[in-house]
Write an enzyme that holds these catalytic residues in place. Sequence first.
Site, PDB file in Angstrom:
ATOM      1  N   ASN A  90      -7.074  -2.914  14.371  1.00 35.46           N
ATOM      2  CA  ASN A  90      -8.465  -3.263  14.026  1.00 35.46           C
ATOM      3  C   ASN A  90      -8.550  -4.471  13.097  1.00 35.46           C
ATOM      4  O   ASN A  90      -9.604  -4.766  12.563  1.00 35.46           O
ATOM      5  CB  ASN A  90      -9.170  -2.054  13.391  1.00 35.46           C
ATOM      6  CG  ASN A  90      -8.553  -1.653  12.049  1.00 35.46           C
ATOM      7  OD1 ASN A  90      -7.598  -2.280  11.586  1.00 35.46           O
ATOM      8  ND2 ASN A  90      -9.107  -0.620  11.427  1.00 35.46           N
ATOM      9  N   HIS A 102      -6.927  -4.914  10.214  1.00 34.99           N
ATOM     10  CA  HIS A 102      -6.690  -4.716   8.779  1.00 34.99           C
ATOM     11  C   HIS A 102      -5.391  -5.378   8.333  1.00 34.99           C
ATOM     12  O   HIS A 102      -4.435  -5.474   9.098  1.00 34.99           O
ATOM     13  CB  HIS A 102      -6.742  -3.228   8.383  1.00 34.99           C
ATOM     14  CG  HIS A 102      -5.575  -2.399   8.817  1.00 34.99           C
ATOM     15  ND1 HIS A 102      -5.694  -1.057   9.144  1.00 34.99           N
ATOM     16  CD2 HIS A 102      -4.258  -2.680   8.979  1.00 34.99           C
ATOM     17  CE1 HIS A 102      -4.505  -0.592   9.473  1.00 34.99           C
ATOM     18  NE2 HIS A 102      -3.624  -1.542   9.378  1.00 34.99           N
ATOM     19  N   ASP A 141       0.819  -1.217   0.000  1.00 35.61           N
ATOM     20  CA  ASP A 141       0.000   0.000   0.000  1.00 35.61           C
ATOM     21  C   ASP A 141       0.850   1.262   0.000  1.00 35.61           C
ATOM     22  O   ASP A 141       2.051   1.221   0.254  1.00 35.61           O
ATOM     23  CB  ASP A 141      -0.956   0.003   1.208  1.00 35.61           C
ATOM     24  CG  ASP A 141      -0.307  -0.562   2.462  1.00 35.61           C
ATOM     25  OD1 ASP A 141       0.906  -0.395   2.632  1.00 35.61           O
ATOM     26  OD2 ASP A 141      -1.015  -1.184   3.264  1.00 35.61           O
ATOM     27  N   GLU A 165      -9.694  -2.355   5.440  1.00 34.62           N
ATOM     28  CA  GLU A 165     -10.235  -2.008   6.748  1.00 34.62           C
ATOM     29  C   GLU A 165     -11.507  -2.810   7.031  1.00 34.62           C
ATOM     30  O   GLU A 165     -12.245  -3.167   6.099  1.00 34.62           O
ATOM     31  CB  GLU A 165     -10.589  -0.510   6.776  1.00 34.62           C
ATOM     32  CG  GLU A 165      -9.409   0.430   6.506  1.00 34.62           C
ATOM     33  CD  GLU A 165      -8.478   0.591   7.714  1.00 34.62           C
ATOM     34  OE1 GLU A 165      -8.441  -0.292   8.573  1.00 34.62           O
ATOM     35  OE2 GLU A 165      -7.795   1.637   7.771  1.00 34.62           O
TER      36      GLU A 165
HETATM   37  C1  F6R Z   1       1.515  -1.347   6.040  1.00 33.34           C
HETATM   38  C2  F6R Z   1       0.283  -2.127   6.165  1.00 33.34           C
HETATM   39  C3  F6R Z   1      -0.454  -2.180   7.451  1.00 33.34           C
HETATM   40  C4  F6R Z   1       0.437  -2.430   8.669  1.00 33.34           C
HETATM   41  C5  F6R Z   1      -0.394  -2.385   9.943  1.00 33.34           C
HETATM   42  C6  F6R Z   1       0.469  -2.553  11.182  1.00 33.34           C
HETATM   43  O1  F6R Z   1       2.045  -1.464   4.741  1.00 33.34           O
HETATM   44  O2  F6R Z   1      -0.137  -2.690   5.209  1.00 33.34           O
HETATM   45  O3  F6R Z   1      -1.424  -3.195   7.369  1.00 33.34           O
HETATM   46  O4  F6R Z   1       1.074  -3.659   8.544  1.00 33.34           O
HETATM   47  O5  F6R Z   1      -1.091  -1.167  10.027  1.00 33.34           O
HETATM   48  O6  F6R Z   1       1.287  -1.430  11.327  1.00 33.34           O
HETATM   49  P1  F6R Z   1       2.451  -1.409  12.403  1.00 33.34           P
HETATM   50  O7  F6R Z   1       3.424  -2.451  11.957  1.00 33.34           O
HETATM   51  O8  F6R Z   1       3.042  -0.022  12.308  1.00 33.34           O
HETATM   52  O9  F6R Z   1       1.848  -1.724  13.706  1.00 33.34           O
END
Ligand code: F6R
Length: 234
Positions: free
Chosen positions: A132, A134, A67, A139
């Site tokens: 959450n 995702h 992403d 989401e």
């Molecule tokens: C980032 C992504 C997100 C993160 C998730 C956890 O490219 O796709 O799904 O993996 O938000 O983020 P952290 O590792 O910062 O807790």
Amino acid sequence: MKVILTQNYEESARKGAEIILSALADKPDMLLGLATGETPLGVYRLLAEACRGGRADFSRARTVNLDEYVGCREEDSYSRFMSDNLFDRINLPRENITFADHLADPAAEVARLRGFFAGHTVDLQLLGVGPNGHIGFNEPDETLESLVHVTDLAPATIDANARWFIDGAVPTQAVTMGMGDILRARSILLLVKGESKREALRGLLESDAVTTRNPVTFLHLHPDVTLIAEKSLT
Ligand code: F6R
């Protein structure tokens, strides 16, 4: 799902890096799917060390990221994050990197990346999970999208990401791989880091039910998932 429980994050990162390095050794031109955020940072440090020490060769590897924020500043972009934390530290040719462009027209980026995924299969997809549930920026919602799309970030995600933005201008939209794109990877490596993920992780480990309200549970549908998490989170 293969579950590896570790004593601490360092051990999680080491095991994650070992899995990636072994996949790279087996297939030097592998297509590696990558994630940003805090979770993979230890893995990226170890990959860079392996490359510097001559234990990994990324010269034929290709990467694609899950992403990218829409319309953010260059210094806040995930592409900059990846350059700083991995791409500038390994011998991966720039032309082998696929990324949504944070400044380009999002609809055009969606079309370009859908074309990319129509013609390529990710060999190993590295994932983190949001508080959450995702994965990528898919989401929790009534429905989830299968293909690359533009998404509005959930308020919980905007809050969780605020720590990265000193001036508080957290992006509210992203281009993300869809659930189908993720599930078409040949194998998936999910790393879980941090107390805030406990609830999402419980949803994944305590039942084989799949729910759009906790997108990470869709990994139950994939035949080759390895989950690495600290034991204390379970
Ligand atoms: C980032 C992504 C997100 C993160 C998730 C956890 O490219 O796709 O799904 O993996 O938000 O983020 P952290 O590792 O910062 O807790």
